[in-house]
Design a protein around this motif. Structure first.
Motif, PDB file in Angstrom:
ATOM      1  N   PHE A  42       0.955  -1.204   0.101  1.00 40.69           N
ATOM      2  CA  PHE A  42       0.189  -0.089   0.002  1.00 40.69           C
ATOM      3  C   PHE A  42       0.971   1.250  -0.047  1.00 40.69           C
ATOM      4  N   ARG A  43       0.292   2.418  -0.541  1.00 44.95           N
ATOM      5  CA  ARG A  43       0.931   3.538  -0.199  1.00 44.95           C
ATOM      6  C   ARG A  43       0.498   4.646   0.859  1.00 44.95           C
ATOM      7  N   GLU A  45      -0.582   7.362   1.006  1.00 41.25           N
ATOM      8  CA  GLU A  45      -1.790   8.208   0.289  1.00 41.25           C
ATOM      9  C   GLU A  45      -2.981   7.449   0.303  1.00 41.25           C
ATOM     10  N   ARG A  46      -2.734   6.041   0.572  1.00 42.00           N
ATOM     11  CA  ARG A  46      -4.063   5.110   0.552  1.00 42.00           C
ATOM     12  C   ARG A  46      -4.003   4.251   1.913  1.00 42.00           C
ATOM     13  N   LEU A  47      -3.604   4.975   3.192  1.00 38.03           N
ATOM     14  CA  LEU A  47      -3.467   4.251   4.415  1.00 38.03           C
ATOM     15  C   LEU A  47      -5.136   4.128   4.726  1.00 38.03           C
ATOM     16  N   GLY A  49      -7.758   3.559   3.357  1.00 40.04           N
ATOM     17  CA  GLY A  49      -8.249   2.416   2.420  1.00 40.04           C
ATOM     18  C   GLY A  49      -7.705   1.242   2.587  1.00 40.04           C
ATOM     19  N   PHE A  50      -6.261   1.115   3.156  1.00 39.57           N
ATOM     20  CA  PHE A  50      -5.752  -0.128   3.566  1.00 39.57           C
ATOM     21  C   PHE A  50      -6.211  -0.503   4.629  1.00 39.57           C
ATOM     22  N   ARG A  52      -9.044  -0.196   5.857  1.00 40.12           N
ATOM     23  CA  ARG A  52     -10.535  -0.840   5.740  1.00 40.12           C
ATOM     24  C   ARG A  52     -10.382  -2.355   4.870  1.00 40.12           C
ATOM     25  N   ALA A  77      -2.536  12.406  -4.570  1.00 40.74           N
ATOM     26  CA  ALA A  77      -3.030  10.710  -4.605  1.00 40.74           C
ATOM     27  C   ALA A  77      -3.705  10.275  -3.381  1.00 40.74           C
ATOM     28  N   LEU A  78      -4.189  11.197  -2.863  1.00 44.06           N
ATOM     29  CA  LEU A  78      -4.972  10.809  -1.324  1.00 44.06           C
ATOM     30  C   LEU A  78      -6.226  10.167  -1.724  1.00 44.06           C
ATOM     31  N   ASP A  79      -6.605   9.011  -1.304  1.00 42.02           N
ATOM     32  CA  ASP A  79      -7.953   8.810  -1.330  1.00 42.02           C
ATOM     33  C   ASP A  79      -8.952   9.325  -0.052  1.00 42.02           C
ATOM     34  N   THR A  82      -8.162   8.220   3.747  1.00 41.95           N
ATOM     35  CA  THR A  82      -6.905   8.814   3.911  1.00 41.95           C
ATOM     36  C   THR A  82      -7.162  10.335   4.262  1.00 41.95           C
TER      37      THR A  82
END
Length: 261
Positions: A42-43, A45-47, A49-50, A52, A77-79, A82
């Motif tokens: 994971f990135r 910026e996707r913490l 979502g990761f 979840r 790049a943020l979801d 995050t």
């Protein structure tokens, strides 16, 4: 289910091997582990979502272990999950190591996970207190170990490293961000002294608990040290059988010692 957020070095593999249950190995994309194969990458910026995704997989506990460098953060790049964590993520990136880890642990706990230290996920990595080698510490070792306690406290206040080399009643080298093995490699060979390693006083032991292993022994032997002093209950030993064999072969000691003893 337990998830490892694995960094580089031998610790993630040791924890995965010693854990009493199968683990899900995860890694940040910018700092892939070099000893284990991640199941999930994971990135930062996707913490959100990761986290979840971990809950959907049935993960309830997380252990962070191994070396990880700080990533650059791309706001584009943020979801969405995050984005809600962004203020705390930014604060963590700006803090020293201890402060950053406390914020990260808070984020994980706030998401409903129990955060375990590597020594809790794999308790056999902590050696018993005592002198575990055939060689015994000489008369100078007790005074140097007390000096190590004071140096460790000062390094903790400054949020610096967890190890130092002590020789002749003084500090010969101190660990920096490059780590213990790099400190030993920079040290000019000499005669006598010890490697002292312990957690920073007051640090959260669920992350960044110190480690020694065969490479530490080899570096200490090259530097001409008499032995190693580590804090009981505070330093993990990787491949303990080999560490003790190598120390015995070199005529060096390992003293697992209570701080202040």
């Amino acid at each position: 289910m337990l998830a490892l957020i694995a960094g580089q070095g031998d610790l993630p593999r040791a924890v995965a091997k010693a854990a009493p249950e199968p683990v899900l190995v995860c890694a940040l994309a910018h700092a892939l582990p070099d000893r284990v194969e991640p199941d999930l990458v994971f990135r930062l910026e996707r913490l959100g979502g990761f986290l979840r995704a971990l809950r959907r997989r049935g993960v309830t506990r997380i252990c962070m272990c191994g070396r990880v460098t700080r990533p650059a953060l791309s706001l584009r790049a943020l979801d969405l999950p995050t984005l809600r964590l962004l203020p705390r993520v930014v604060r963590a990136l700006r803090r020293g190591d201890d402060g950053a880890l406390r914020i990260v642990i808070g984020i994980l706990e706030g998401a409903g996970f129990q955060v375990l230290g590597a020594h809790e996920a794999a308790p056999d990595l902590l050696p018993p207190a005592g002198i575990l080698t055939a060689a015994q510490p000489g008369p100078e070792a007790a005074a140097l170990a007390l000096l190590g306690d004071r140096v460790s406290a000062a390094q903790g206040r400054a949020d610096l490293g967890q190890a130092a080399v002590l020789r002749g009643g003084r500090v010969a080298a101190q660990e920096d961000d490059a780590g213990t093995d790099a400190m030993l490699a920079r040290l000019a060979p000499g005669q006598g002294g010890l490697l002292y390693k312990a957690p920073k006083p007051g640090q959260d032991r669920r992350a960044d608990l110190p480690v020694i292993g065969p490479a530490t022994v080899a570096g200490s032997a090259r530097a001409g040290l008499d032995g190693l002093v580590i804090e009981a209950g505070g330093v993990m030993v990787l491949d303990r059988d080999r560490v003790l064999r190598d120390l015995d072969a070199a005529g060096m000691y390992l003293w697992v010692r209570e701080r202040g003893a």
